[in-house]
Motif scaffolding. Structure first.
Motif, PDB file in Angstrom:
ATOM      1  N   LEU A   1      12.867   1.002  -2.078  1.00 45.52           N
ATOM      2  CA  LEU A   1      12.930  -0.221  -2.887  1.00 45.52           C
ATOM      3  C   LEU A   1      14.005  -1.176  -2.363  1.00 45.52           C
ATOM      4  CD1 LEU A   1      12.531   1.283  -6.470  1.00 45.52           C
ATOM      5  CD2 LEU A   1      10.821   0.009  -5.156  1.00 45.52           C
ATOM      6  N   VAL A   2      15.115  -0.625  -1.867  1.00 45.87           N
ATOM      7  CA  VAL A   2      16.143  -1.474  -1.253  1.00 45.87           C
ATOM      8  C   VAL A   2      15.563  -2.205  -0.040  1.00 45.87           C
ATOM      9  CG1 VAL A   2      18.342  -1.455   0.000  1.00 45.87           C
ATOM     10  CG2 VAL A   2      18.101  -0.118  -2.101  1.00 45.87           C
ATOM     11  N   ILE A   3      14.777  -1.488   0.767  1.00 45.11           N
ATOM     12  CA  ILE A   3      14.112  -2.121   1.911  1.00 45.11           C
ATOM     13  C   ILE A   3      13.205  -3.252   1.431  1.00 45.11           C
ATOM     14  CG2 ILE A   3      12.420  -1.758   3.754  1.00 45.11           C
ATOM     15  CD1 ILE A   3      13.531   1.128   3.964  1.00 45.11           C
ATOM     16  N   TYR A   4      12.470  -2.998   0.348  1.00 47.16           N
ATOM     17  CA  TYR A   4      11.555  -4.006  -0.186  1.00 47.16           C
ATOM     18  C   TYR A   4      12.313  -5.252  -0.651  1.00 47.16           C
ATOM     19  CZ  TYR A   4       8.133  -6.130  -3.333  1.00 47.16           C
ATOM     20  OH  TYR A   4       7.303  -7.010  -3.963  1.00 47.16           O
TER      21      TYR A   4
ATOM     22  N   ILE B   1       0.839  -1.199   0.000  1.00 43.85           N
ATOM     23  CA  ILE B   1       0.000   0.000   0.000  1.00 43.85           C
ATOM     24  C   ILE B   1       0.877   1.253   0.000  1.00 43.85           C
ATOM     25  CG2 ILE B   1      -1.712   1.316   1.304  1.00 43.85           C
ATOM     26  CD1 ILE B   1      -2.813  -1.362   2.321  1.00 43.85           C
ATOM     27  N   HIS B   2       1.949   1.229   0.774  1.00 40.23           N
ATOM     28  CA  HIS B   2       2.888   2.350   0.852  1.00 40.23           C
ATOM     29  C   HIS B   2       3.530   2.608  -0.516  1.00 40.23           C
ATOM     30  CE1 HIS B   2       5.252   5.203   3.090  1.00 40.23           C
ATOM     31  NE2 HIS B   2       6.396   4.616   2.800  1.00 40.23           N
ATOM     32  N   ILE B   3       3.897   1.546  -1.226  1.00 38.15           N
ATOM     33  CA  ILE B   3       4.506   1.688  -2.550  1.00 38.15           C
ATOM     34  C   ILE B   3       3.507   2.252  -3.554  1.00 38.15           C
ATOM     35  CG2 ILE B   3       5.420   0.390  -4.518  1.00 38.15           C
ATOM     36  CD1 ILE B   3       6.787  -1.480  -2.505  1.00 38.15           C
ATOM     37  N   PHE B   4       2.290   1.716  -3.574  1.00 38.09           N
ATOM     38  CA  PHE B   4       1.297   2.200  -4.530  1.00 38.09           C
ATOM     39  C   PHE B   4       0.860   3.625  -4.208  1.00 38.09           C
ATOM     40  CE2 PHE B   4       0.821  -2.263  -5.794  1.00 38.09           C
ATOM     41  CZ  PHE B   4       0.734  -2.104  -7.173  1.00 38.09           C
ATOM     42  N   ARG B   5       0.862   3.994  -2.932  1.00 37.32           N
ATOM     43  CA  ARG B   5       0.603   5.399  -2.597  1.00 37.32           C
ATOM     44  C   ARG B   5       1.691   6.290  -3.196  1.00 37.32           C
ATOM     45  NH1 ARG B   5       3.838   8.949   0.026  1.00 37.32           N
ATOM     46  NH2 ARG B   5       4.121   7.575   1.803  1.00 37.32           N
ATOM     47  N   GLY B   6       2.945   5.849  -3.091  1.00 40.18           N
ATOM     48  CA  GLY B   6       4.040   6.613  -3.688  1.00 40.18           C
ATOM     49  C   GLY B   6       3.915   6.711  -5.198  1.00 40.18           C
ATOM     50  N   LEU B   7       3.437   5.635  -5.841  1.00 43.45           N
ATOM     51  CA  LEU B   7       3.251   5.653  -7.290  1.00 43.45           C
ATOM     52  C   LEU B   7       2.151   6.647  -7.682  1.00 43.45           C
ATOM     53  CD1 LEU B   7       3.417   1.838  -8.143  1.00 43.45           C
ATOM     54  CD2 LEU B   7       5.113   3.571  -8.733  1.00 43.45           C
ATOM     55  N   TYR B   8       1.059   6.671  -6.946  1.00 42.73           N
ATOM     56  CA  TYR B   8      -0.072   7.544  -7.301  1.00 42.73           C
ATOM     57  C   TYR B   8       0.256   9.015  -7.065  1.00 42.73           C
ATOM     58  CZ  TYR B   8      -4.770   9.491  -7.488  1.00 42.73           C
ATOM     59  OH  TYR B   8      -5.868  10.242  -7.812  1.00 42.73           O
ATOM     60  N   TYR B   9       0.889   9.313  -5.946  1.00 42.77           N
ATOM     61  CA  TYR B   9       1.143  10.705  -5.592  1.00 42.77           C
ATOM     62  C   TYR B   9       2.517  11.207  -6.044  1.00 42.77           C
ATOM     63  CZ  TYR B   9      -3.105  10.651  -2.785  1.00 42.77           C
ATOM     64  OH  TYR B   9      -4.410  10.580  -2.386  1.00 42.77           O
ATOM     65  N   GLY B  10       3.237  10.400  -6.828  1.00 37.12           N
ATOM     66  CA  GLY B  10       4.501  10.860  -7.397  1.00 37.12           C
ATOM     67  C   GLY B  10       5.596  11.078  -6.374  1.00 37.12           C
ATOM     68  N   SER B  11       5.639  10.251  -5.333  1.00 41.11           N
ATOM     69  CA  SER B  11       6.661  10.420  -4.297  1.00 41.11           C
ATOM     70  C   SER B  11       8.053  10.031  -4.762  1.00 41.11           C
ATOM     71  CB  SER B  11       6.274   9.603  -3.058  1.00 41.11           C
ATOM     72  OG  SER B  11       5.057  10.061  -2.512  1.00 41.11           O
ATOM     73  N   TYR B  12       8.164   9.489  -5.973  1.00 42.74           N
ATOM     74  CA  TYR B  12       9.467   9.120  -6.522  1.00 42.74           C
ATOM     75  C   TYR B  12      10.104  10.268  -7.303  1.00 42.74           C
ATOM     76  CZ  TYR B  12       6.181   8.371 -10.358  1.00 42.74           C
ATOM     77  OH  TYR B  12       5.187   8.529 -11.277  1.00 42.74           O
ATOM     78  N   LYS B  13       9.377  11.360  -7.491  1.00 46.28           N
ATOM     79  CA  LYS B  13       9.876  12.472  -8.298  1.00 46.28           C
ATOM     80  C   LYS B  13      10.826  13.355  -7.492  1.00 46.28           C
ATOM     81  CE  LYS B  13       5.864  12.775 -11.375  1.00 46.28           C
ATOM     82  NZ  LYS B  13       6.577  12.699 -12.652  1.00 46.28           N
ATOM     83  N   ALA B  14      11.624  14.144  -8.216  1.00 41.00           N
ATOM     84  CA  ALA B  14      12.580  15.054  -7.578  1.00 41.00           C
ATOM     85  C   ALA B  14      11.841  15.974  -6.599  1.00 41.00           C
ATOM     86  CB  ALA B  14      13.293  15.879  -8.654  1.00 41.00           C
ATOM     87  N   PRO B  15      12.450  16.212  -5.430  1.00 37.55           N
ATOM     88  CA  PRO B  15      13.807  15.850  -5.009  1.00 37.55           C
ATOM     89  C   PRO B  15      13.855  14.598  -4.132  1.00 37.55           C
ATOM     90  CG  PRO B  15      12.939  17.520  -3.545  1.00 37.55           C
ATOM     91  CD  PRO B  15      11.827  17.183  -4.495  1.00 37.55           C
ATOM     92  N   ARG B  16      12.917  13.666  -4.308  1.00 38.84           N
ATOM     93  CA  ARG B  16      12.809  12.512  -3.409  1.00 38.84           C
ATOM     94  C   ARG B  16      13.205  11.205  -4.085  1.00 38.84           C
ATOM     95  NH1 ARG B  16       8.591  15.929  -2.753  1.00 38.84           N
ATOM     96  NH2 ARG B  16       8.486  16.965  -0.698  1.00 38.84           N
ATOM     97  N   GLU B  17      14.038  11.273  -5.129  1.00 41.84           N
ATOM     98  CA  GLU B  17      14.428  10.050  -5.826  1.00 41.84           C
ATOM     99  C   GLU B  17      15.146   9.074  -4.902  1.00 41.84           C
ATOM    100  OE1 GLU B  17      15.322  13.463  -8.834  1.00 41.84           O
ATOM    101  OE2 GLU B  17      15.404  13.135  -6.675  1.00 41.84           O
ATOM    102  N   LEU B  18      16.047   9.597  -4.060  1.00 43.09           N
ATOM    103  CA  LEU B  18      16.807   8.704  -3.180  1.00 43.09           C
ATOM    104  C   LEU B  18      15.922   8.096  -2.107  1.00 43.09           C
ATOM    105  CD1 LEU B  18      19.613   7.560  -2.777  1.00 43.09           C
ATOM    106  CD2 LEU B  18      20.131   9.474  -1.255  1.00 43.09           C
TER     107      LEU B  18
ATOM    108  N   LEU C   1      13.171  -2.134 -12.619  1.00 42.95           N
ATOM    109  CA  LEU C   1      12.769  -0.980 -13.427  1.00 42.95           C
ATOM    110  C   LEU C   1      12.118   0.104 -12.571  1.00 42.95           C
ATOM    111  CD1 LEU C   1       9.464  -0.714 -14.168  1.00 42.95           C
ATOM    112  CD2 LEU C   1       9.967  -2.753 -15.489  1.00 42.95           C
ATOM    113  N   LEU C   2      11.627  -0.256 -11.369  1.00 38.28           N
ATOM    114  CA  LEU C   2      11.050   0.753 -10.478  1.00 38.28           C
ATOM    115  C   LEU C   2      12.108   1.745 -10.005  1.00 38.28           C
ATOM    116  CD1 LEU C   2       8.673  -1.465  -8.301  1.00 38.28           C
ATOM    117  CD2 LEU C   2       8.071  -0.035 -10.255  1.00 38.28           C
ATOM    118  N   PHE C   3      13.379   1.321  -9.995  1.00 38.12           N
ATOM    119  CA  PHE C   3      14.454   2.246  -9.632  1.00 38.12           C
ATOM    120  C   PHE C   3      14.586   3.374 -10.655  1.00 38.12           C
ATOM    121  CE2 PHE C   3      15.661  -1.345  -7.003  1.00 38.12           C
ATOM    122  CZ  PHE C   3      16.232  -0.753  -5.887  1.00 38.12           C
TER     123      PHE C   3
END
Length: 434
Positions: free
Chosen positions: A135-138, A112-129, A326-328
């Motif tokens: 994903l490393v935790i996963y 759920i945490h991952i899909f929330r990040g996908l929907y709300y764009g939490s992977y975009k700059a400046p939060r790429e790391l 590819l999620l990275f």
């Protein structure tokens, strides 16, 4: 982020002042999760699952340490030691069921945490790391869960280890030596069980260390929010404590109650009955499957049935690992400057198609490998990769998004009436170009 209300830590009690001068741990906690950490004021309940993941990590570590006191990592005694824990150790059944179901709930809240990040764009700059460390935790969770599944040394444990370590043998030249090195032999046995127990005990502490890095990386840019709009001033934020500690607390209590219902009333619902049969290398189960949280990737693995240049098994293994790797690259595949899916109408539709596709993959991964399920797996796997490699880049290039609010405080995400624009004022829209 640092605003006027985010006052520095000032210990009142003499003992706290003494400790703060010598080991400023309370100051660190206050700045990380207390009143000294400003958080966007509009975070919804989808943001509670990060805290829940931390809670279930602690549950797994504590229950795992207790179980290790009674477990024998022996091919002859592992299965009997688990039965001894269940039958003879005081409250052993509760500890074991809490650990079993805790793994499933850890994955539920993480997904759920991952899909929330996908929907709300939490992977975009400046939060790429922040995204990459998540994903490393996963990946570490997956490794830990697989090794833990082997430890009861039941039928599904043994044959799961046989099948999953067999993935490495698909790689030419180096694959089989790597598999033998992992198992300590040519088949799962005493050496493999000892190694898996050792690593299964160690990796949760590695996960905890990466979680600290994950939180540290998050505190530098600050939390994302449902609008995806950056924080402008202190009106857009609230102190984490007491506002979000209270919100996280009661939500976590409700979710832990659901977890307790599974532990006490349906403890084996998320498991496999064959794992209550002692491991037998001479009797292959009719249907070998991993735990449910691996089913989507197992479906991708089985989707490749035809040798094309390379063996089908190798294509399946490469596709299975690629589906996670590819999620990275997601921060660079999705080039839209708008983060939140709430303002991306086309993206939103394809996001829910992706969610449905992952559920279909999970359904196929847990089903027998009949022609129908294999064909459905092939279609679902093809869409999964097409979503990230073709659809998402095209959407980010051509999509016309909805107008963004000026700030978090003025957002209209929750149905408030939008103020009418003056007559003759131009309509606002954002056209995404590359």
């Amino acid at each position: 982020m640092s605003f006027a209300w985010a006052r520095p830590y000032e210990p009142k009690a003499p003992i706290m002042r003494w400790l703060d001068e010598r080991l400023p741990l309370p100051r660190l906690v206050y700045g990380a999760i207390g009143g000294g950490y400003p958080v966007p004021r509009n975070l919804n309940y989808w943001w509670n699952f990060g805290v829940l993941a931390g809670i279930f990590l602690m549950v797994q570590i504590v229950t795992g340490i207790v179980l290790a006191m009674w477990y024998y990592s022996s091919a002859d005694g592992a299965f009997n030691s688990v039965e001894h824990i269940m039958r003879d150790v005081n409250a052993g059944w509760a500890i074991r069921y809490a650990h079993m179901n805790g793994a499933s709930f850890f994955f539920i809240v993480t997904y759920i945490h991952i899909f929330r990040g996908l929907y709300y764009g939490s992977y975009k700059a400046p939060r790429e790391l922040v995204w990459m460390l998540g994903l490393v935790i996963y990946l570490l969770m997956m490794a830990t869960a697989f090794m833990g599944y082997v430890l009861p040394w039941g039928q599904m444990s043994y044959w799961g280890a046989q099948v999953i370590t067999g993935f490495f043998s698909a790689f030419p030249l180096v694959g089989e030596p790597i598999r033998v090195w992992l198992l300590g032999g040519y088949a799962p046995d005493q050496a493999a069980l000892t190694r898996f127990f050792s690593l299964h005990y160690l990796l949760p502490f590695v996960i905890a260390a990466v979680v600290i890095l994950h939180i540290w990386a998050l505190h530098i840019p600050g939390s994302n929010n449902p609008t995806g709009v950056d924080v402008k001033d202190e009106k857009d934020t609230l102190p984490f404590h007491p506002f979000y500690t209270a919100k996280d607390g009661w939500f976590a209590a409700g979710f832990v109650l659901l977890y307790a219902l599974f532990v006490y009333f349906a403890p084996n619902y998320l498991g496999h009955p064959d794992n209550y049969i002692p491991a037998n290398p001479l009797a292959t189960p009719a249907h070998i499957v991993p735990e449910w949280y691996f089913w989507p990737f197992y479906a991708i693995l089985r989707a490749f049935t035809v040798d094309f240049i390379l063996p089908a098994k190798l294509w399946g293994v490469v596709a299975m690992f690629s589906s996670i790797l590819l999620l990275f690259f997601l921060p660079w595949l999705d080039r839209s400057p708008v983060r939140s899916g709430s303002y991306r109408p086309i993206f939103k539709r394809f996001f829910w198609l992706l969610v449905a596709d992952v559920f279909v993959l999970g359904w196929c991964g847990g089903a027998p490998a009949t022609p129908f399920y294999v064909a459905l797996s092939q279609l679902a796997a093809a869409y999964y990769f097409a979503h990230f490699l073709i659809i998402l880049p095209l959407i980010s290039k051509f999509e016309t998004t909805l107008p963004l609010p000026d700030s978090i405080s003025s957002s209209r995400l929750h149905g408030e009436k939008k103020e009418a624009a003056p007559v003759g004022a131009p309509a606002h829209s954002t056209t995404i170009a590359g």
